[in-house]
Design a protein around this motif. Structure first.
Motif, PDB file in Angstrom:
ATOM      1  N   VAL A   9       0.815  -1.220   0.000  1.00  0.00           N
ATOM      2  CA  VAL A   9       0.000   0.000   0.000  1.00  0.00           C
ATOM      3  C   VAL A   9       0.849   1.271   0.000  1.00  0.00           C
ATOM      4  O   VAL A   9       0.298   2.376  -0.094  1.00  0.00           O
ATOM      5  N   ASP A  12       0.112   3.752  -2.816  1.00  0.00           N
ATOM      6  CA  ASP A  12      -1.118   4.530  -2.619  1.00  0.00           C
ATOM      7  C   ASP A  12      -0.884   5.678  -1.640  1.00  0.00           C
ATOM      8  O   ASP A  12      -1.390   6.790  -1.834  1.00  0.00           O
ATOM      9  N   LEU A  25      -3.173   6.219   7.690  1.00  0.00           N
ATOM     10  CA  LEU A  25      -2.701   4.875   7.371  1.00  0.00           C
ATOM     11  C   LEU A  25      -3.128   3.918   8.479  1.00  0.00           C
ATOM     12  O   LEU A  25      -2.759   4.093   9.646  1.00  0.00           O
ATOM     13  N   LYS A  33       4.707  -0.621   9.295  1.00  0.00           N
ATOM     14  CA  LYS A  33       4.500   0.808   9.078  1.00  0.00           C
ATOM     15  C   LYS A  33       5.514   1.677   9.808  1.00  0.00           C
ATOM     16  O   LYS A  33       5.947   2.709   9.292  1.00  0.00           O
ATOM     17  N   ILE A 178      -5.705   4.934   3.808  1.00  0.00           N
ATOM     18  CA  ILE A 178      -5.041   3.794   3.171  1.00  0.00           C
ATOM     19  C   ILE A 178      -4.968   2.677   4.189  1.00  0.00           C
ATOM     20  O   ILE A 178      -4.496   2.880   5.308  1.00  0.00           O
ATOM     21  N   GLU A 179      -5.434   1.493   3.816  1.00  0.00           N
ATOM     22  CA  GLU A 179      -5.470   0.368   4.745  1.00  0.00           C
ATOM     23  C   GLU A 179      -4.598  -0.774   4.244  1.00  0.00           C
ATOM     24  O   GLU A 179      -4.646  -1.142   3.073  1.00  0.00           O
ATOM     25  N   SER A 180      -3.796  -1.311   5.145  1.00  0.00           N
ATOM     26  CA  SER A 180      -2.968  -2.480   4.868  1.00  0.00           C
ATOM     27  C   SER A 180      -3.602  -3.690   5.546  1.00  0.00           C
ATOM     28  O   SER A 180      -4.112  -3.583   6.661  1.00  0.00           O
ATOM     29  N   GLU A 181      -3.558  -4.819   4.888  1.00  0.00           N
ATOM     30  CA  GLU A 181      -4.152  -6.020   5.458  1.00  0.00           C
ATOM     31  C   GLU A 181      -3.335  -6.555   6.626  1.00  0.00           C
ATOM     32  O   GLU A 181      -3.853  -7.241   7.493  1.00  0.00           O
TER      33      GLU A 181
END
Length: 321
Positions: A9, A12, A25, A33, A178-181
């Motif tokens: 991500v 993005d 985020l 992160k 923005i999202e991370s799995e």
């Protein structure tokens, strides 16, 4: 390092910061992160100055800076540095500085324009502290009045993305989220329970010995405070030499904190007795088992005394998870 979920991500996030000033985020624990976002910003055309990464704890701030420096083949104090109360490593070459929230508040009050700073990243923003909230308010104020080019990013594992999007966005629309799995592993949960009239140190020592017997890998044990850690360590005397016992809390010397975080050089089994300082912003290598006391020490405002004091109370199931 590049296989961390956050890298999926990052494009993005970078695109959002090229066209706008702020972003949110959301990335679960282990996504990467804390150590991946700040270095990625250094190659952006708009990022000509310093990047400040806010960390809620001194230990986490130092560990994050040292980890980023190690990944870059450097030592802390070069491109990546940190500044905490009574300890700092930075130089004229430092581009990313990890700071505690109190240090940031002092800096922005002394220099409201944040001269030479291109971006401020608020890590673990969901933890909500007076310094953290105040620092974010000051940064938004500086951005609106003095520094429209300043980038602000709110980052967290358990963030209310919509709420922070509205806070960081313009009146008509919020900041992009923005999202991370993330990357998580299955957990087998066992509730042992304990006698209400027994000491927590006895119950924890018994549970830790049971965990060491029945499973393999390192053990991370959460206790509410330093006194409980020391008393539990006393009750664990006599463990085999192949098990290395470490303490981990905020008042320890930096060298001892580093030893608790890094892998054992000879492959010995690790047992870390920690306060809640190890809950966020840190990844401890080699840990396979977690033993939680179910207690936490948190600041609570005493209206009668007119001051804040630490209170030991039951931890919520969500916090323990």
């Amino acid at each position: 390092m590049t296989d961390l979920p956050i890298f999926a991500v990052l494009p993005d996030l970078l695109a959002a910061l090229r066209t706008g000033s702020n972003a949110v985020l959301v990335a679960p624990p282990g996504a990467g992160k804390t150590t991946a976002v700040a270095p990625a910003l250094l190659g952006e055309a708009w990022c000509t100055g310093e990047v400040l990464l806010l960390s809620p704890r001194r230990l986490a701030a130092r560990a994050a800076a040292e980890r980023m420096a190690a990944l870059a083949g450097e030592s802390a104090g070069g491109t990546y540095g940190y500044a905490t109360r009574m300890d700092s490593k930075r130089s004229a070459a430092t581009r990313v500085t990890v700071v505690t929230e109190g240090i940031f508040v002092a800096r922005i009050q002394a220099d409201p324009e944040l001269t030479g700073v291109s971006a401020v990243l608020f890590d673990e923003v969901h933890e909500r502290s007076l310094d953290g909230d105040f620092g974010l308010a000051l940064a938004l104020d500086a951005q609106g009045a003095l520094r429209p080019d300043l980038r602000l990013v709110a980052m967290s594992a358990t963030l209310d993305g919509g709420r922070f999007s509205r806070l960081l966005g313009a009146a008509e629309q919020g900041a992009p989220v923005i999202e991370s799995e993330g990357r998580s592993y299955p957990l087998a949960l066992r509730y042992l329970g304990r006698s209400g009239d027994g000491r927590i140190e006895d119950a924890m020592a018994s549970a830790i010995r049971q965990a060491l017997r029945e499973a393999e890998g390192g053990v991370l044990a959460f206790l509410p405070g330093v006194a409980e850690i020391e008393r539990t360590a006393e009750r664990l005397e006599g463990l085999p030499e192949t098990i290395r016992v470490h303490h981990l809390h905020g008042s320890m010397e930096p060298a001892a904190q580093r030893a608790a975080i890094r892998p054992e050089p000879d492959g010995a089994r690790k047992l870390v007795l920690a306060t809640g300082i190890a809950e966020t912003s840190l990844t401890l290598d080699g840990i396979r088992i977690v033993v939680d006391s179910g207690l936490a020490r948190r600041p609570r405002y005493d209206r009668a005394a007119g001051m804040t004091r630490l209170v030991t109370e039951r931890a919520s199931q969500a916090a323990v998870t």
